[in-house]
Design a protein around this motif. Sequence first.
Motif, PDB file in Angstrom:
ATOM      1  N   GLU A 132      84.480  44.622  32.851  1.00 28.81           N
ATOM      2  CA  GLU A 132      84.575  45.656  31.820  1.00 28.81           C
ATOM      3  C   GLU A 132      85.735  46.611  32.053  1.00 28.81           C
ATOM      4  O   GLU A 132      85.982  47.497  31.235  1.00 28.81           O
ATOM      5  CB  GLU A 132      83.266  46.441  31.726  1.00 28.81           C
ATOM      6  CG  GLU A 132      82.137  45.644  31.089  1.00 28.81           C
ATOM      7  CD  GLU A 132      80.869  46.452  30.911  1.00 28.81           C
ATOM      8  OE1 GLU A 132      80.044  46.058  30.050  1.00 28.81           O
ATOM      9  OE2 GLU A 132      80.682  47.459  31.620  1.00 28.81           O
ATOM     10  N   SER A 133      86.467  46.435  33.158  1.00 33.24           N
ATOM     11  CA  SER A 133      87.598  47.322  33.446  1.00 33.24           C
ATOM     12  C   SER A 133      88.896  46.838  32.802  1.00 33.24           C
ATOM     13  O   SER A 133      89.897  47.554  32.823  1.00 33.24           O
ATOM     14  CB  SER A 133      87.797  47.459  34.956  1.00 33.24           C
ATOM     15  OG  SER A 133      88.252  46.244  35.525  1.00 33.24           O
ATOM     16  N   CYS A 134      88.891  45.631  32.235  1.00 30.66           N
ATOM     17  CA  CYS A 134      90.087  45.121  31.548  1.00 30.66           C
ATOM     18  C   CYS A 134      90.267  45.847  30.225  1.00 30.66           C
ATOM     19  O   CYS A 134      89.318  45.991  29.449  1.00 30.66           O
ATOM     20  CB  CYS A 134      89.948  43.617  31.315  1.00 30.66           C
ATOM     21  SG  CYS A 134      91.288  42.905  30.327  1.00 30.66           S
ATOM     22  N   PHE A 135      91.482  46.304  29.940  1.00 32.60           N
ATOM     23  CA  PHE A 135      91.780  47.017  28.694  1.00 32.60           C
ATOM     24  C   PHE A 135      92.019  46.074  27.518  1.00 32.60           C
ATOM     25  O   PHE A 135      92.188  46.534  26.392  1.00 32.60           O
ATOM     26  CB  PHE A 135      93.025  47.897  28.874  1.00 32.60           C
ATOM     27  CG  PHE A 135      92.783  49.169  29.635  1.00 32.60           C
ATOM     28  CD1 PHE A 135      92.548  50.362  28.964  1.00 32.60           C
ATOM     29  CD2 PHE A 135      92.772  49.182  31.022  1.00 32.60           C
ATOM     30  CE1 PHE A 135      92.326  51.543  29.662  1.00 32.60           C
ATOM     31  CE2 PHE A 135      92.563  50.358  31.732  1.00 32.60           C
ATOM     32  CZ  PHE A 135      92.328  51.542  31.050  1.00 32.60           C
ATOM     33  N   LEU A 180      76.673  37.152  38.190  1.00 30.43           N
ATOM     34  CA  LEU A 180      77.059  38.168  37.214  1.00 30.43           C
ATOM     35  C   LEU A 180      76.170  39.392  37.443  1.00 30.43           C
ATOM     36  O   LEU A 180      75.276  39.702  36.661  1.00 30.43           O
ATOM     37  CB  LEU A 180      76.915  37.630  35.784  1.00 30.43           C
ATOM     38  CG  LEU A 180      77.544  38.488  34.677  1.00 30.43           C
ATOM     39  CD1 LEU A 180      79.048  38.625  34.869  1.00 30.43           C
ATOM     40  CD2 LEU A 180      77.256  37.897  33.296  1.00 30.43           C
ATOM     41  N   ASP A 181      76.464  40.109  38.532  1.00 25.85           N
ATOM     42  CA  ASP A 181      75.689  41.298  38.863  1.00 25.85           C
ATOM     43  C   ASP A 181      76.414  42.542  38.362  1.00 25.85           C
ATOM     44  O   ASP A 181      77.413  42.456  37.646  1.00 25.85           O
ATOM     45  CB  ASP A 181      75.450  41.373  40.368  1.00 25.85           C
ATOM     46  CG  ASP A 181      76.754  41.328  41.179  1.00 25.85           C
ATOM     47  OD1 ASP A 181      77.839  41.500  40.588  1.00 25.85           O
ATOM     48  OD2 ASP A 181      76.677  41.104  42.398  1.00 25.85           O
ATOM     49  N   LYS A 182      75.924  43.714  38.749  1.00 23.53           N
ATOM     50  CA  LYS A 182      76.521  44.956  38.252  1.00 23.53           C
ATOM     51  C   LYS A 182      77.953  45.137  38.736  1.00 23.53           C
ATOM     52  O   LYS A 182      78.784  45.718  38.029  1.00 23.53           O
ATOM     53  CB  LYS A 182      75.653  46.157  38.668  1.00 23.53           C
ATOM     54  CG  LYS A 182      74.336  46.223  37.919  1.00 23.53           C
ATOM     55  CD  LYS A 182      73.568  47.500  38.262  1.00 23.53           C
ATOM     56  CE  LYS A 182      72.280  47.575  37.450  1.00 23.53           C
ATOM     57  NZ  LYS A 182      71.511  48.814  37.750  1.00 23.53           N
ATOM     58  N   ASN A 183      78.253  44.635  39.905  1.00 21.07           N
ATOM     59  CA  ASN A 183      79.611  44.733  40.421  1.00 21.07           C
ATOM     60  C   ASN A 183      80.562  43.874  39.591  1.00 21.07           C
ATOM     61  O   ASN A 183      81.665  44.319  39.211  1.00 21.07           O
ATOM     62  CB  ASN A 183      79.653  44.304  41.887  1.00 21.07           C
ATOM     63  CG  ASN A 183      81.024  44.495  42.504  1.00 21.07           C
ATOM     64  OD1 ASN A 183      81.622  45.557  42.390  1.00 21.07           O
ATOM     65  ND2 ASN A 183      81.540  43.450  43.164  1.00 21.07           N
TER      66      ASN A 183
END
Length: 431
Positions: free
Chosen positions: A65-68, A56-59
Amino acid sequence: MENSGKFHFTSVSDECIKCGKCIPGCTIHLINPDETTSPRGFIDLLGAYERGELELDKNAKDIFESCFLCTHCTDVCPNSLPTDMVIEEVRRDIADTFGIAWFKRAFFLLLRHRRLMDWMMKLGYTFRTCGFQDLPEKGGMTPRFKLPIIKSGRLLPSLGKTSFLNKYPENVPHGGRRRVAIFIGCLANYNYTGIGDSLMEILEELGIDAFIPKEQKCCSAPAYFTGDFYTVETLSKQNIEYFESFIDEVEAIIIPEATCSAMIKHDWEVFFRNRGMDEWAERARKLNEKIFMATEWLAEQTDLAERLAAKGVTMPQSVTYHDACHARKVQGIWQQPRSLLSQNYEIKEMSDPNRCCGFGGVTMQTEKYHLAEAAGKPKAAMIDESGAQIVSAECSACRMQISNSLHQADVDVVFKNPVELIAEALKAEPS
């Protein structure tokens, strides 16, 4: 907080048959067509995360977090997989790993403390013209200069002089034959205050007493979608205990907000079940028997449609209706507002009313605003192409997003909640 270990993502991942039915309407995939940011991609990565095959890194944080959280995937999935729920669960891990940005923590603090929020909103209203320009014809205000987290030129919700909860007494009699409680939601309470005023006018017309629970708190949806589960547990428990204190004294709790209603009627129970807190989950489920979206209850439990038809009024503006994700996909509410509005307004359906407008939550509206902006452009275009003068949805989050999308596209269409339009029709005189 209970259940501090990794969520059982693999159980969901193993059930995904990779059919791809979720992909064509996925909000993030429509603007970023990458298999990684598709529902089956999210699910596969979450399974790998639980098995220790993905850090669970920044990528990974950026991907999840891109899921709406538009729930399109859960709506069409042949296996009814809860993709939105597992994304919400991993965001708790993201919050634990990376922390929550200071401005989000400050916002959630305000949500937990109503009086502090009242004070801040009064202060904001008093000094708003220092940093913002009011645009009442657009239904909002724009920053006068670039502010932290806020893009200059962006249309934001205006602030009401007095919040809905502070404007009215707790009990407002309208004849005493029936009585309902109102859960107003934060945006309608502080920003789009005409929603509550209109709902009160409708209840007065119907002769239904209004009970306005003064100690109601935020439904906790903003915190839930961000991974702040402490705030979710705190607010949901406080609200449940408070609702239980008056639920037997009212016919229903009506909510003119899709996201608030979905959080209360669906997500509270899911949240507690996932934490192994079955007693609280059952208390939430029991309350749901009396909790409704406003247009749902007004259309099905009153003679409002007949009263509107009897007015014999055809309003001069046409309306195109946007189906908020948390109304149609989560709760199946889409016909009821149309049945009420069509009594007095011409409905001009847009090409895809069920397409997500791109609000997406606090993170999407701040750190990932470029994604919200991209998702909003096609919705603004189809609203413009409908030829309607008004766009309506029973969701103030959609209102905030769509109003800005229309503003950015220079589309001259105003947004109104259906209860506002219904109240206007009730006051109109036949021509």
